[in-house]
Design a protein around this motif. Structure first.
Motif, PDB file in Angstrom:
ATOM      1  N   HIS A   1       0.832  -1.211   0.000  1.00 34.42           N
ATOM      2  CA  HIS A   1       0.000   0.000   0.000  1.00 34.42           C
ATOM      3  C   HIS A   1       0.861   1.253   0.000  1.00 34.42           C
ATOM      4  O   HIS A   1       0.525   2.251  -0.652  1.00 34.42           O
ATOM      5  CB  HIS A   1      -0.937  -0.010   1.206  1.00 34.42           C
ATOM      6  N   SER A   2       1.978   1.214   0.708  1.00 32.96           N
ATOM      7  CA  SER A   2       2.869   2.366   0.753  1.00 32.96           C
ATOM      8  C   SER A   2       3.479   2.651  -0.616  1.00 32.96           C
ATOM      9  O   SER A   2       3.619   3.809  -1.014  1.00 32.96           O
ATOM     10  CB  SER A   2       3.985   2.119   1.779  1.00 32.96           C
ATOM     11  N   ARG A   3       3.777   1.604  -1.346  1.00 34.22           N
ATOM     12  CA  ARG A   3       4.492   1.783  -2.606  1.00 34.22           C
ATOM     13  C   ARG A   3       3.570   1.877  -3.810  1.00 34.22           C
ATOM     14  O   ARG A   3       3.900   2.542  -4.791  1.00 34.22           O
ATOM     15  CB  ARG A   3       5.475   0.625  -2.807  1.00 34.22           C
ATOM     16  N   LEU A   4       2.414   1.205  -3.772  1.00 30.98           N
ATOM     17  CA  LEU A   4       1.531   1.154  -4.937  1.00 30.98           C
ATOM     18  C   LEU A   4       0.265   1.974  -4.768  1.00 30.98           C
ATOM     19  O   LEU A   4      -0.483   2.160  -5.730  1.00 30.98           O
ATOM     20  CB  LEU A   4       1.150  -0.297  -5.252  1.00 30.98           C
ATOM     21  N   GLY A   5       0.021   2.462  -3.563  1.00 31.64           N
ATOM     22  CA  GLY A   5      -1.192   3.231  -3.322  1.00 31.64           C
ATOM     23  C   GLY A   5      -2.411   2.331  -3.129  1.00 31.64           C
ATOM     24  O   GLY A   5      -2.301   1.216  -2.612  1.00 31.64           O
ATOM     25  N   LYS A   6      -3.558   2.792  -3.562  1.00 32.03           N
ATOM     26  CA  LYS A   6      -4.806   2.054  -3.380  1.00 32.03           C
ATOM     27  C   LYS A   6      -4.911   0.968  -4.441  1.00 32.03           C
ATOM     28  O   LYS A   6      -5.024   1.235  -5.636  1.00 32.03           O
ATOM     29  CB  LYS A   6      -6.003   3.000  -3.468  1.00 32.03           C
ATOM     30  N   ILE A   7      -4.851  -0.282  -3.994  1.00 29.92           N
ATOM     31  CA  ILE A   7      -4.961  -1.423  -4.901  1.00 29.92           C
ATOM     32  C   ILE A   7      -5.979  -2.402  -4.337  1.00 29.92           C
ATOM     33  O   ILE A   7      -6.288  -2.398  -3.139  1.00 29.92           O
ATOM     34  CB  ILE A   7      -3.608  -2.135  -5.101  1.00 29.92           C
ATOM     35  N   ASN A   8      -6.486  -3.258  -5.200  1.00 39.25           N
ATOM     36  CA  ASN A   8      -7.420  -4.305  -4.796  1.00 39.25           C
ATOM     37  C   ASN A   8      -6.603  -5.483  -4.271  1.00 39.25           C
ATOM     38  O   ASN A   8      -6.231  -6.376  -5.034  1.00 39.25           O
ATOM     39  CB  ASN A   8      -8.292  -4.701  -5.985  1.00 39.25           C
ATOM     40  N   LEU A   9      -6.327  -5.473  -2.977  1.00 34.20           N
ATOM     41  CA  LEU A   9      -5.382  -6.421  -2.380  1.00 34.20           C
ATOM     42  C   LEU A   9      -6.076  -7.419  -1.471  1.00 34.20           C
ATOM     43  O   LEU A   9      -6.793  -7.037  -0.544  1.00 34.20           O
ATOM     44  CB  LEU A   9      -4.314  -5.660  -1.581  1.00 34.20           C
ATOM     45  N   GLN A  10      -5.828  -8.684  -1.734  1.00 36.03           N
ATOM     46  CA  GLN A  10      -6.250  -9.776  -0.855  1.00 36.03           C
ATOM     47  C   GLN A  10      -4.998 -10.356  -0.220  1.00 36.03           C
ATOM     48  O   GLN A  10      -3.958 -10.478  -0.876  1.00 36.03           O
ATOM     49  CB  GLN A  10      -6.978 -10.853  -1.650  1.00 36.03           C
ATOM     50  N   THR A  11      -5.058 -10.696   1.065  1.00 32.47           N
ATOM     51  CA  THR A  11      -3.859 -11.187   1.744  1.00 32.47           C
ATOM     52  C   THR A  11      -4.086 -12.573   2.343  1.00 32.47           C
ATOM     53  O   THR A  11      -5.209 -12.967   2.663  1.00 32.47           O
ATOM     54  CB  THR A  11      -3.410 -10.226   2.858  1.00 32.47           C
TER      55      THR A  11
END
Length: 340
Positions: free
Chosen positions: A58-68
């Motif tokens: 999130h710090s490097r790519l900004g707002k992304i659709n991320l599942q963890t």
């Protein structure tokens, strides 16, 4: 059975799962091994990564659709079982294990087998086929124990502070800077971090990684502090006006490439400290053996040498052409070395 992972123009593609691993072109579904810019890029429709690495992404790519996923947690997607396992490279780094119809492949991303205080230790994962990096895939690359390197850095910093000179240590902002912070003796003097590293320091601290206090140079009010400070700065700042505020300083570079004769001279620094977040030759061999894989596919680095070595030692070995190793971490190689 056909290969579970193939190389496509967009990246490494899991055929039955219909997703990519660390793709370098925009794709719909991407599994990301870690947050270095050559492995995690913007523009994908859906991202899957470790919970430990979410803050970095999130710090490097900004707002992304991320599942963890937590390390070791499984996800079933299109009949493929996916799990993520520690790679020991940087915070949140992972190896991607995929299983389909009883066959297991592991894509390791970047990794090192020596543990450090800033990320989960490398975990060998048994598999049929192992995809390995080869950044330092030559027998000449053999790292000293990291504590010995930290001791050398502390001695250098301490001597400079006694002489009234700042100690400027060039290092990559994500991973290397935090590993150095966790390993040096912070009682020697103040530690100043370039603004490129400081946001990532905050992510590490939020993830529970213990780092000493750091300051931006603009926070320094007493110029005497500059003369005994350790300054962590990206390599791109070398020769810049930003460094002029430190007055008289000694500089050094922390990288696995510092093992090579001539590398320090090309960097035009006073000292070179051999510290890498990638596996050395024995580490690569150790990791490959621990997987039990009979087939190994080699990616970025010393590909030809490793493939031949593995074939000569009884393994089925080949290579994938990738676009990794062209961004800001240790995997950007030095130019050809002068051995004279």
């Amino acid at each position: 059975m056909a290969d579970l992972i193939v190389a496509r123009p967009e990246g490494l593609y899991c055929v039955p799962g219909q997703f990519y691993i660390d793709p370098w072109r925009k794709v719909d579904r991407a599994v990301i091994t870690h947050g270095h810019a050559d492995h995690s890029r913007t523009g994908h429709g859906h991202y899957l990564a470790t919970a430990a690495g979410a803050g970095i992404l999130h710090s490097r790519l900004g707002k992304i659709n991320l599942q963890t996923l937590a390390y070791g947690e499984t996800l079933l997607h299109n009949g493929v079982t996916i799990s993520l396992h520690p790679a020991g490279h940087v915070l949140g780094s992972a190896q991607v294990r995929i299983e389909y119809k009883g066959e297991v492949w592991v894509a390791s991303g970047d990794y090192k087998v020596e543990s450090d205080a800033t990320c989960a230790a490398f975990e060998p994962v048994r598999c049929d086929t192992f995809i390995t990096e080869s950044t330092f895939g030559l027998p000449i690359y053999r790292w000293q124990p990291q504590q010995r390197i930290f001791d050398e850095i502390n001695d250098w910093w301490r001597a400079n502070a006694a002489d009234g000179r700042a100690s400027v240590l060039f290092c990559y902002s994500f991973g290397k800077a935090q590993r150095l912070l966790a390993g040096v003796d912070h009682t020697i003097g103040p530690i100043i971090c370039h603004s490129a590293a400081e946001p990532l320091n905050r992510v590490y601290r939020a993830a529970g990684i213990a780092l000493p206090d750091t300051r931006l140079v603009t926070d320094i009010t007493d110029k005497a502090d500059l003369k005994r400070a350790l300054v962590l700065a990206p390599p791109a700042t070398a020769g810049s006006s930003w460094l002029k505020r430190f007055g008289d300083y000694s500089d050094a570079f922390a990288s696995g490439w510092m093992l090579m004769r001539g590398a320090r001279r090309r960097r035009a620094v006073d000292r070179g400290f051999v510290l890498s977040d990638h596996a050395d030759w024995p580490g690569l061999m150790q990791a490959i053996k621990a997987t039990g894989a009979q087939r190994v596919i080699v990616t970025h680095g010393q590909v030809g040498v490793m493939v031949r070595w593995l074939q000569q030692n009884g393994l089925e070995a080949g290579a994938f052409q990738t676009e990794y190793g062209i961004e800001e971490d240790d995997s950007q190689p030095e130019p050809a070395v002068d051995h004279a």
